[in-house]
Design a protein around this motif. Structure first.
Motif, mmCIF file in Angstrom:
data_model
loop_
_atom_site.group_PDB
_atom_site.id
_atom_site.type_symbol
_atom_site.label_atom_id
_atom_site.label_comp_id
_atom_site.label_asym_id
_atom_site.label_seq_id
_atom_site.Cartn_x
_atom_site.Cartn_y
_atom_site.Cartn_z
ATOM 1 N N LEU A 1 -26.765 -22.345 31.017
ATOM 2 C CA LEU A 1 -25.390 -22.581 30.579
ATOM 3 C C LEU A 1 -24.463 -21.449 31.000
ATOM 4 O O LEU A 1 -23.286 -21.680 31.284
ATOM 5 N N THR A 2 -25.000 -20.241 31.081
ATOM 6 C CA THR A 2 -24.208 -19.115 31.573
ATOM 7 C C THR A 2 -23.844 -19.335 33.034
ATOM 8 O O THR A 2 -22.701 -19.110 33.441
ATOM 9 N N VAL A 3 -24.791 -19.810 33.817
ATOM 10 C CA VAL A 3 -24.554 -20.065 35.235
ATOM 11 C C VAL A 3 -23.574 -21.223 35.420
ATOM 12 O O VAL A 3 -22.659 -21.149 36.237
ATOM 13 N N ILE A 4 -23.734 -22.284 34.653
ATOM 14 C CA ILE A 4 -22.870 -23.461 34.760
ATOM 15 C C ILE A 4 -21.428 -23.104 34.444
ATOM 16 O O ILE A 4 -20.519 -23.442 35.191
ATOM 17 N N HIS A 5 -21.195 -22.482 33.327
ATOM 18 C CA HIS A 5 -19.882 -22.072 32.808
ATOM 19 C C HIS A 5 -18.745 -23.028 33.172
ATOM 20 O O HIS A 5 -17.748 -22.647 33.791
ATOM 21 N N GLY A 6 -18.917 -24.285 32.800
ATOM 22 C CA GLY A 6 -17.850 -25.268 32.951
ATOM 23 C C GLY A 6 -17.861 -26.059 34.242
ATOM 24 O O GLY A 6 -16.995 -26.894 34.447
ATOM 25 N N LYS A 7 -18.821 -25.820 35.098
ATOM 26 C CA LYS A 7 -18.863 -26.512 36.390
ATOM 27 C C LYS A 7 -19.687 -27.798 36.261
ATOM 28 O O LYS A 7 -20.902 -27.771 36.143
ATOM 29 N N ARG A 8 -18.997 -28.914 36.289
ATOM 30 C CA ARG A 8 -19.617 -30.217 36.069
ATOM 31 C C ARG A 8 -20.724 -30.503 37.086
ATOM 32 O O ARG A 8 -21.791 -30.987 36.723
ATOM 33 N N ASP A 9 -20.490 -30.216 38.358
ATOM 34 C CA ASP A 9 -21.489 -30.514 39.375
ATOM 35 C C ASP A 9 -22.783 -29.732 39.143
ATOM 36 O O ASP A 9 -23.877 -30.243 39.366
ATOM 37 N N GLN A 10 -22.668 -28.505 38.649
ATOM 38 C CA GLN A 10 -23.868 -27.722 38.357
ATOM 39 C C GLN A 10 -24.591 -28.275 37.132
ATOM 40 O O GLN A 10 -25.817 -28.258 37.079
ATOM 41 N N LEU A 11 -23.845 -28.768 36.156
ATOM 42 C CA LEU A 11 -24.465 -29.393 34.996
ATOM 43 C C LEU A 11 -25.252 -30.627 35.428
ATOM 44 O O LEU A 11 -26.400 -30.804 35.027
ATOM 45 N N VAL A 12 -24.660 -31.449 36.275
ATOM 46 C CA VAL A 12 -25.358 -32.640 36.773
ATOM 47 C C VAL A 12 -26.650 -32.230 37.468
ATOM 48 O O VAL A 12 -27.714 -32.802 37.217
ATOM 49 N N GLY A 13 -26.575 -31.220 38.328
ATOM 50 C CA GLY A 13 -27.761 -30.768 39.057
ATOM 51 C C GLY A 13 -28.858 -30.266 38.144
ATOM 52 O O GLY A 13 -30.036 -30.589 38.336
ATOM 53 N N LEU A 14 -28.504 -29.503 37.124
ATOM 54 C CA LEU A 14 -29.521 -28.991 36.208
ATOM 55 C C LEU A 14 -30.112 -30.082 35.329
ATOM 56 O O LEU A 14 -31.319 -30.073 35.057
#
Length: 81
Positions: free
Chosen positions: A29-42
């Motif tokens: 969640l620290t890495v994602i920090h609001g980035k939707r595309d990274q959330l989808v990937g994880l």
């Protein structure tokens, strides 16, 4: 969409994301920090979903957050511009 408002509320969103996808770590969640595309990937990687399923789940989550936040006049996690 106001990026500062999302970043300012990120801890609140992160808690809701952890409730929904418990396999995501605090570091994720620290890495994602609001980035939707990274959330989808994880979500895709951690749960073994096809990309389309991960996108569907994140969009469903986003819709629920948006509906909840609209009641109090806040923003939601958005697609990258």
């Amino acid at each position: 969409m106001n990026r500062d408002r999302i970043e300012g509320k990120w801890k609140q969103y992160a808690g809701k994301i952890r409730e929904r996808w418990g396999k995501l770590t605090d570091d994720d969640l620290t890495v994602i920090h609001g980035k939707r595309d990274q959330l989808v990937g994880l979500v895709q990687v951690r749960y073994g979903y096809a990309k389309e399923e991960a996108e569907r789940q994140v969009e469903e989550f986003n819709r629920a957050i948006r509906e909840e936040e609209e009641a109090v006049g806040s923003t939601h996690i958005s697609r990258p511009s």
